[in-house]
Design an enzyme around this catalytic site. Sequence first.
Site, mmCIF file in Angstrom:
data_model
loop_
_atom_site.group_PDB
_atom_site.id
_atom_site.type_symbol
_atom_site.label_atom_id
_atom_site.label_comp_id
_atom_site.label_asym_id
_atom_site.label_seq_id
_atom_site.Cartn_x
_atom_site.Cartn_y
_atom_site.Cartn_z
ATOM 1 N N PRO A 178 -3.064 -1.998 -27.534
ATOM 2 C CA PRO A 178 -2.694 -3.022 -28.513
ATOM 3 C C PRO A 178 -1.886 -4.165 -27.887
ATOM 4 O O PRO A 178 -1.001 -3.929 -27.064
ATOM 5 C CB PRO A 178 -1.798 -2.236 -29.483
ATOM 6 C CG PRO A 178 -1.202 -1.152 -28.631
ATOM 7 C CD PRO A 178 -2.245 -0.782 -27.633
ATOM 8 N N CYS A 234 -0.347 -36.243 -27.167
ATOM 9 C CA CYS A 234 -1.252 -37.381 -27.352
ATOM 10 C C CYS A 234 -2.690 -36.922 -27.525
ATOM 11 O O CYS A 234 -3.584 -37.240 -26.721
ATOM 12 C CB CYS A 234 -1.111 -38.347 -26.191
ATOM 13 S SG CYS A 234 0.405 -39.275 -26.355
ATOM 14 N N TYR A 256 0.072 -14.348 -27.751
ATOM 15 C CA TYR A 256 -0.745 -15.474 -27.288
ATOM 16 C C TYR A 256 -0.136 -16.813 -27.705
ATOM 17 O O TYR A 256 -0.843 -17.778 -27.961
ATOM 18 C CB TYR A 256 -2.200 -15.338 -27.771
ATOM 19 C CG TYR A 256 -2.776 -13.967 -27.489
ATOM 20 C CD1 TYR A 256 -3.129 -13.586 -26.199
ATOM 21 C CD2 TYR A 256 -2.928 -13.013 -28.507
ATOM 22 C CE1 TYR A 256 -3.622 -12.316 -25.930
ATOM 23 C CE2 TYR A 256 -3.417 -11.735 -28.244
ATOM 24 C CZ TYR A 256 -3.765 -11.396 -26.958
ATOM 25 O OH TYR A 256 -4.252 -10.142 -26.692
#
Length: 406
Positions: free
Chosen positions: A264, A332, A360
């Site tokens: 996991p 940007c 993540y």
Amino acid sequence: MNDDLSRELLISIAGEYGTPVYVYNADKIKSQYDRLSRAFQKLPVRIFYAGKALTNINILRYIHSLGASVDCSSINEVRLALYGGIIPEHILYTSNSIPFSEIEEAQRLGVHINIDSLSALEKFGKRFGNSYPVGIRVRPNVMAGGNLQISTGHDKSKFGIPIDQFEKILKVVKKYNMHITLLHVHTGSGISDADLYMKAVNHLLDIVKYFPDLECVDLGGGFKVPFKEDDSEADVDLIAGEVKKAIDNIQTKVGKKLQLWIEPGKFLVSAAGYLIATTDVIKETSTVTFAGVDTGFNHLIRPMFYGAYHQILNLSNPEGQLKKYAVVGNICETDTFAWDRDIPEIREGDLIVFKNAGAYGFEMASNFNSRFRPPEVLVKDGEPILIRRRESLEDLVKNQIISNKI
Ligand code: LLP
């Protein structure tokens, strides 16, 4: 046990370390770890934390202290885990599209190795014969998980050796008399459907009988966590029950005990993580009200990359009147965290927090637009501990060479 960090604590951490800042809650990691251990307690299970979700060495060490081993997806993750004091026996290495020299290094380092392609299997057999135990990652040809990008078991996925090439696997294994102790499958990230999960598991278990040296089956990670309030979640008790039935059944057939490994990532660290940012600009237009914050896809790319939903709270004005915002970063490019999101009124200077940012999040951060990656703070026993400093200009230039030819 405090599963959710308080608003006051998050505000005080932002005050002390500035924003943007990643904050992780050790108690939440532990409660998720305990949940999973309890669910699988009737099986001889080993939990390998998928370090790729969040590799800060302190997180690896903390999860290891709870009893987990570490699953590594690159040779550098292996080096990092060793650097963090984790012993080779507690490290599993499963990588893909890599030069064979990295697998040789993993072998030298003495960690568990899982092979992802027929070509690497052939090279491993030729080089090590049966002198080093090794695992095989199989692609079950089952589509499961959040979306195509994070689904890894389907029939066009680059991961693992397709199960339909099973005869070829056996041929190589026999040719070199290989010592195959582990069979592995990982079907994707964000799986909540127990039937689909079991479909892949059963494909793997079907071939167990052909590997007389087998000691473990590794079912990967991928247990879904909720991102929205009403989101579904993997029922780990149900999945563990189904896995137990299937493994009991296969053990009777092959006449020996097998260990179960799972990997996991999100399940352990996702909900433990927060990204706090400051709102620098409110821009009202005739169509949209933008809340411009001091972070962007350089720090949390999941919404832009996968269309992932992260809950956004206004820490500074939680009771404010709900208004619709497009929450945008300062990069940007069009880095929109959320369109049309109802959030208590955001004023310039307000602190906002992205929830479920532990997995993540920092790990996929970059220096795009030459911005610094944020600090990371782990809250353990109620105490905020700085586990990574904010980057500085020195970090941006440290590998650049000012050449006298220019
Ligand atoms: N084991 C293997 C072999 C894996 O490839 C992965 C994830 C895991 C375990 C852990 O999966 P988890 O339990 O975390 O779902 N960046 C994407 C997720 C990519 C997952 C890559 N492999 C995201 O942010 O959703």
